[in-house]
Enzyme design. Structure first.
Site, PDB file in Angstrom:
ATOM      1  CG  HIS A  97      -0.429   0.088   2.541  1.00  0.00           C
ATOM      2  ND1 HIS A  97      -0.122   1.292   3.148  1.00  0.00           N
ATOM      3  CD2 HIS A  97      -0.111  -0.860   3.453  1.00  0.00           C
ATOM      4  CE1 HIS A  97       0.339   1.068   4.371  1.00  0.00           C
ATOM      5  NE2 HIS A  97       0.354  -0.233   4.566  1.00  0.00           N
ATOM      6  CG  ASP A 117       2.524   0.495   7.821  1.00  0.00           C
ATOM      7  OD1 ASP A 117       1.777   0.705   8.787  1.00  0.00           O
ATOM      8  OD2 ASP A 117       2.151  -0.049   6.761  1.00  0.00           O
ATOM      9  CD  GLU A 151      -3.207  -1.269   5.237  1.00  0.00           C
ATOM     10  OE1 GLU A 151      -2.725  -0.203   5.663  1.00  0.00           O
ATOM     11  OE2 GLU A 151      -3.325  -2.276   5.940  1.00  0.00           O
ATOM     12  CD  GLU A 152      -1.502   2.278   7.546  1.00  0.00           C
ATOM     13  OE1 GLU A 152      -2.141   1.688   8.418  1.00  0.00           O
ATOM     14  OE2 GLU A 152      -0.267   2.118   7.372  1.00  0.00           O
ATOM     15  CG  ASP A 179       1.422  -3.504   5.197  1.00  0.00           C
ATOM     16  OD1 ASP A 179       0.259  -3.410   5.629  1.00  0.00           O
ATOM     17  OD2 ASP A 179       2.306  -2.635   5.404  1.00  0.00           O
ATOM     18  CG  HIS A 256       0.261   3.127  12.266  1.00  0.00           C
ATOM     19  ND1 HIS A 256      -0.609   2.179  12.752  1.00  0.00           N
ATOM     20  CD2 HIS A 256       0.551   2.732  10.988  1.00  0.00           C
ATOM     21  CE1 HIS A 256      -0.832   1.258  11.827  1.00  0.00           C
ATOM     22  NE2 HIS A 256      -0.137   1.571  10.753  1.00  0.00           N
TER      23      HIS A 256
END
Ligand SMILES: N[C@H](Cc1ccc(I)cc1)C(=O)NO
Ligand SMILES: [Zn+2]
Ligand SMILES: [Zn+2]
Length: 291
Positions: A97, A117, A151-152, A179, A256
């Site tokens: 992603h 990520d 995606e997140e 991922d 994140h």
């Protein structure tokens, strides 16, 4: 069939793959302040991949690169299609992603570099594409590389794409999701996730690793929830695999947030190289099967 019989094509490709190339792509992609699905950075990150993959495909008559426009948000997914020769109706999908997120709140200027990520997954795929083109590889099946948007925020991009493929009756014979490929947080090298994936294909993937990267160790784990885009394909009944960088309880603590940077992974992409090589072997071994 999951026969591994293309060593003469795969082995040279794997030796040509370089961690430095993967690292450069991670640096370039994680330079956007964020790649959140609704921000300028998110739109620009998608365009950057589209431009890069388009440049790589120049001169290749059997390759197209397009952006997939999503209904509810501005960030587009990117789809590269390498048309098969005599078995083009059967399709192999490899994805990662392109979006990122800062769970503290992602607005226009919030930092979400997303180096691991999932710039690492996109970078691993990009290095596989590079060597396949450098070797003028022509698959018999069609191979699609997909950089998913959003995606997140609930696997939104891949959900829309997988649904469309199903509605259109596309015969996808296998899907691999990359991922997070560059943070070496566990003892073993590659962890194959067992939930939301296909057991037979996971065995094939395990055999690809032992055949082409025999020094690597293989682990197994489960997410416990729909943790990445493979779950969107699984939901449509397609066979998927999700090779992951660590065991579940040792995943990258920096994701994140602003700390998910290339520097925080040691400014090297040696772990991601293993996944790039796995992706290339998956693409060629499945892509070379006739009707
Ligand atoms: N939740 C996933 C990442 C993720 C996947 C598996 C495990 I175990 C831990 C973390 C995500 O953020 N994908 O973008
Ligand atoms: Zn991710
Ligand atoms: Zn994530």
């Amino acid at each position: 069939s999951y026969t591994i019989d293309n060593q003469s094509v795969v082995t040279p490709m794997l030796s040509q793959m370089q961690a430095s190339n993967i690292g450069q792509t991670i640096v370039d992609l994680s330079a956007f302040v964020n790649r959140y699905y609704t921000t300028t950075g998110g739109v620009n990150g998608s365009n950057w991949i589209k431009d890069k993959w388009t440049q790589m495909a120049s001169g290749k008559t059997n390759v197209t690169v397009e952006q997939f426009t999503h209904a509810g948000w501005p960030q587009k997914s990117v789809i590269m299609t390498i048309r098969g020769s005599d078995n083009a109706s059967e399709v192999v999908v490899l994805g990662g992603h392109l979006d990122s997120i800062n769970t503290a709140g992602t607005s226009e200027n919030t930092s979400a570099p997303g180096a691991d990520d999932d710039a690492s997954g996109i970078a691993s795929l990009t290095e596989a594409i590079r060597v396949m083109f450098a070797n003028n590889y022509q698959p018999r099946r069609t191979i699609k590389f997909i950089a998913y948007a959003a995606e997140e925020v609930g696997l939104k991009g891949s959900a829309e794409i997988a649904k469309k493929f199903k509605t259109d009756g596309v015969n996808v014979v296998g899907v691999m999701q990359l991922d997070m490929t560059n943070y070496k947080g566990s003892a073993k090298d590659i962890y194959l996730f067992t939930d939301y994936t296909n057991a037979a294909q996971n065995t094939f993937v395990s055999n690809l690793i032992t055949t082409y990267q025999p020094s690597l160790t293989i682990g197994s784990d489960s997410c416990g929830y729909a943790c990445s885009d493979h779950a969107s394909w699984n939901a449509q009944g397609y066979p998927t695999s999700m090779p992951f960088e660590t065991a579940m309880n040792e995943d990258n603590p920096k994701i994140h947030g602003p700390g998910d940077t290339y520097a925080n992974m040691g400014s090297q992409a040696n772990h991601a190289l293993k996944f790039a090589r796995l992706g290339a072997s998956f693409a060629v071994e499945l892509g070379s099967d006739g009707p």
